[in-house]
Design a protein around this motif. Structure first.
Motif, PDB file in Angstrom:
ATOM      1  N   LEU A 450       0.598  -0.939   0.296  1.00 33.38           N
ATOM      2  CA  LEU A 450      -0.336   0.049  -0.067  1.00 33.38           C
ATOM      3  C   LEU A 450       1.200   1.155   0.221  1.00 33.38           C
ATOM      4  CD1 LEU A 450      -2.931   1.564   0.236  1.00 33.38           C
ATOM      5  CD2 LEU A 450      -2.669   1.052   2.659  1.00 33.38           C
ATOM      6  N   LEU A 451       1.328   1.145   0.711  1.00 33.31           N
ATOM      7  CA  LEU A 451       2.818   2.399   0.788  1.00 33.31           C
ATOM      8  C   LEU A 451       3.868   2.541  -0.652  1.00 33.31           C
ATOM      9  CD1 LEU A 451       4.548   1.429   4.216  1.00 33.31           C
ATOM     10  CD2 LEU A 451       2.751   3.468   4.060  1.00 33.31           C
ATOM     11  N   TRP A 452       4.211   1.401  -1.159  1.00 30.45           N
ATOM     12  CA  TRP A 452       4.423   1.758  -2.700  1.00 30.45           C
ATOM     13  C   TRP A 452       3.769   2.477  -3.715  1.00 30.45           C
ATOM     14  CZ3 TRP A 452       9.390   1.400  -4.776  1.00 30.45           C
ATOM     15  CH2 TRP A 452      10.697   0.595  -4.075  1.00 30.45           C
ATOM     16  N   PHE A 453       2.484   1.711  -3.125  1.00 32.53           N
ATOM     17  CA  PHE A 453       1.279   2.505  -4.691  1.00 32.53           C
ATOM     18  C   PHE A 453       0.901   4.005  -3.986  1.00 32.53           C
ATOM     19  CE2 PHE A 453      -3.178   3.089  -5.518  1.00 32.53           C
ATOM     20  CZ  PHE A 453      -3.384   2.790  -6.891  1.00 32.53           C
ATOM     21  N   LEU A 454       0.410   4.088  -3.110  1.00 31.46           N
ATOM     22  CA  LEU A 454       0.461   5.401  -2.777  1.00 31.46           C
ATOM     23  C   LEU A 454       1.458   7.010  -2.529  1.00 31.46           C
ATOM     24  CD1 LEU A 454      -1.509   4.577   0.977  1.00 31.46           C
ATOM     25  CD2 LEU A 454      -2.774   5.510  -1.742  1.00 31.46           C
TER      26      LEU A 454
END
Length: 470
Positions: A450-454
């Motif tokens: 999720l952190l990578w995506f955001l």
């Protein structure tokens, strides 16, 4: 406007060669990998049943005399196969599912031959397809999503016509992601149908829960790489430059970082091999047994002298006095072996935690960790198996090995005896409780994705916001 841009992207991708190739690969390899791993699972179930039966037959005929005289006596235990392993072989490919429980601890058996004669080349399972093939095609479908518009002059036109940069980025993302999701969802469904027809209980609550989470992680992983390709495309002006930069990042994230993690862990936290540790335990046990033999030899000499040749009196006095002399040595041996085991497990856990931390710096490391845990072939499952084998070894030691003795005295004399009645039939079978779905969710792998995506998404919007239409 977002949906208009998304439909345009979907239409262009669906009629392109990249989508056709991805769809073909997914429809061929995902169902095939499901079926192949299911056959492997059935083989392991049959092997497990044979091992359990062999252990039962062995214990049924085991006598106290055999326990005393057979120094290499041991029991085999196997990591029980899980139905969800059809998704990812995980540690099955490199780590033993077979442990040997002996007098001085637990030793590693040989890894199972899950590949047959072509094991040198590895395998293609669902995790491999998602980790490598889908992430690569996510890059190939997104690297020119913005640069193509720049090169054709259409990006300037769209932005000049008051299309917001946020709508443009969102439309590109939705359109490209739908294009990637179609082959994944379709092949996944076909694979589940194949498994159901083959006889796997795909509708059981536990299997379905794991299936849903694995699919969700896969979709999230693909979204991360599409967003990363979109990021590169938004920052450069040439499709060629975007392709080179995107492929370079893919190589680092998928191939280099996860494998470098193992190298970093081995250098930063070196650990002896399991075989070396086993030999150390054997040496420590032999040294203490030698000291015990010397002490017991002195006791035997005293008893022999006092009994005056009365064999019955010698045996009676020996039975009374042996325990007090041998007990401190047995305690020392147990402590020494436990210290070796504890040190090995501590160092091994530190090495693994370091390797996982480095691997999780890339999205590939996180998705591999998550899917293997959900498939019950990951690090947590292997750790549970080793811990349960150690606990079971304590039961075997208490109910079998500690009830007899074989003392080697100075001069080569061997004294054998029974401390307590032995009934091997009462020994419980080895059982390993599988981790629940909730247990498998206890980690931060999905959070990393999720952190990578955001993070990539924020940079995409920032990159487009700074684009000058003039």
């Amino acid at each position: 406007m977002i949906w208009t841009i998304a439909r345009k992207e979907i239409h262009e991708n669906l009629i392109g060669l990249r989508f056709a190739l991805l769809l073909t690969l997914a429809l061929v390899f995902i169902p095939a990998s499901f079926y192949t791993n299911y056959r492997t699972y059935l083989t392991r179930v049959a092997d497990q049943q044979q091992v359990d039966q062999r252990n039962r037959d062995f214990l049924r005929n085991l006598s106290a005399t055999q326990i005393i005289t057979n120094a290499s006596l041991s029991l085999d235990v196997y990591w029980p196969p899980a139905a969800a392993s059809v998704y990812a072989l995980g540690f099955e490919e490199t780590h033993p599912r077979h442990l040997v429980i002996g007098r001085h601890g637990v030793a590693f058996g040989a890894p199972l031959d899950v590949h047959g004669s072509v094991g040198l080349f590895g395998s293609i399972d669902y995790l491999f397809i998602v980790q490598f093939i889908f992430s690569l095609f996510a890059i190939l479908l997104s690297f020119d999503a913005v640069t193509r518009e720049k090169e054709n002059g259409t990006l300037r036109t769209m932005l000049a016509n008051r299309v917001s940069r946020a709508a443009l980025a969102t439309g590109k993302l939705v359109g490209g992601y739908v294009t990637l999701a179609i082959p994944l969802l379709l092949s996944y469904l076909v694979g589940l149908i194949v498994l159901a027809v083959a006889g796997l209980g795909v509708f059981s609550a536990d299997f379905m829960a794991r299936t849903v989470w694995i699919l969700a992680a896969s979709l999230g992983y693909v979204a991360v790489f599409f967003m990363l390709g979109l990021l590169v495309s938004s920052l450069v002006s040439s499709s060629y430059t975007a392709l080179v930069a995107s492929l370079a990042f893919w190589l680092m994230a998928v191939l280099v970082v996860p494998r470098a993690a193992s190298l970093v862990a081995q250098i930063g936290k070196p650990v002896k091999s399991g075989q070396v540790v086993w030999l150390e335990k054997l040496a420590a046990a032999a040294n203490i047994d030698r000291e015990r033999g010397i002490a017991l030899g002195r006791l035997w000499t005293q008893i022999e002298s006092a009994a005056g040749g009365n064999a019955d009196q010698q045996q009676t006095d020996w039975s009374k006095g042996r325990g007090a002399v041998a007990a401190p040595f047995e305690e020392r041996k147990a402590t020494a072996l436990a210290q070796i085991d504890d040190d090995y497990r501590r160092r091994r856990n530190e090495q693994r935690q370091l390797g996982l931390a480095v691997a999780r710096l890339s999205p590939a490391g996180s998705v591999v960790s998550f899917i293997t845990e959900m498939a019950q072939t990951g690090l947590d499952g292997e750790t549970r198996f080793a811990a349960e084998a150690e606990r079971y070894r304590g039961v075997v030691k208490r109910d079998l090995f500690d009830r007899v003795y074989a003392d080697l005295l100075p001069g080569g004399r061997m004294n054998l005896g029974i401390i307590a009645p032995v009934n091997a039939n009462t020994l419980p079978e080895f059982r390993l409780r599988s981790a629940s779905v909730i247990d498998s969710l206890r980690g931060w792998d999905l959070g990393v994705l999720l952190l990578w995506f955001l993070g990539a998404g924020a940079l995409v919007y920032r990159g487009l916001a700074r684009y000058d239409v003039r």
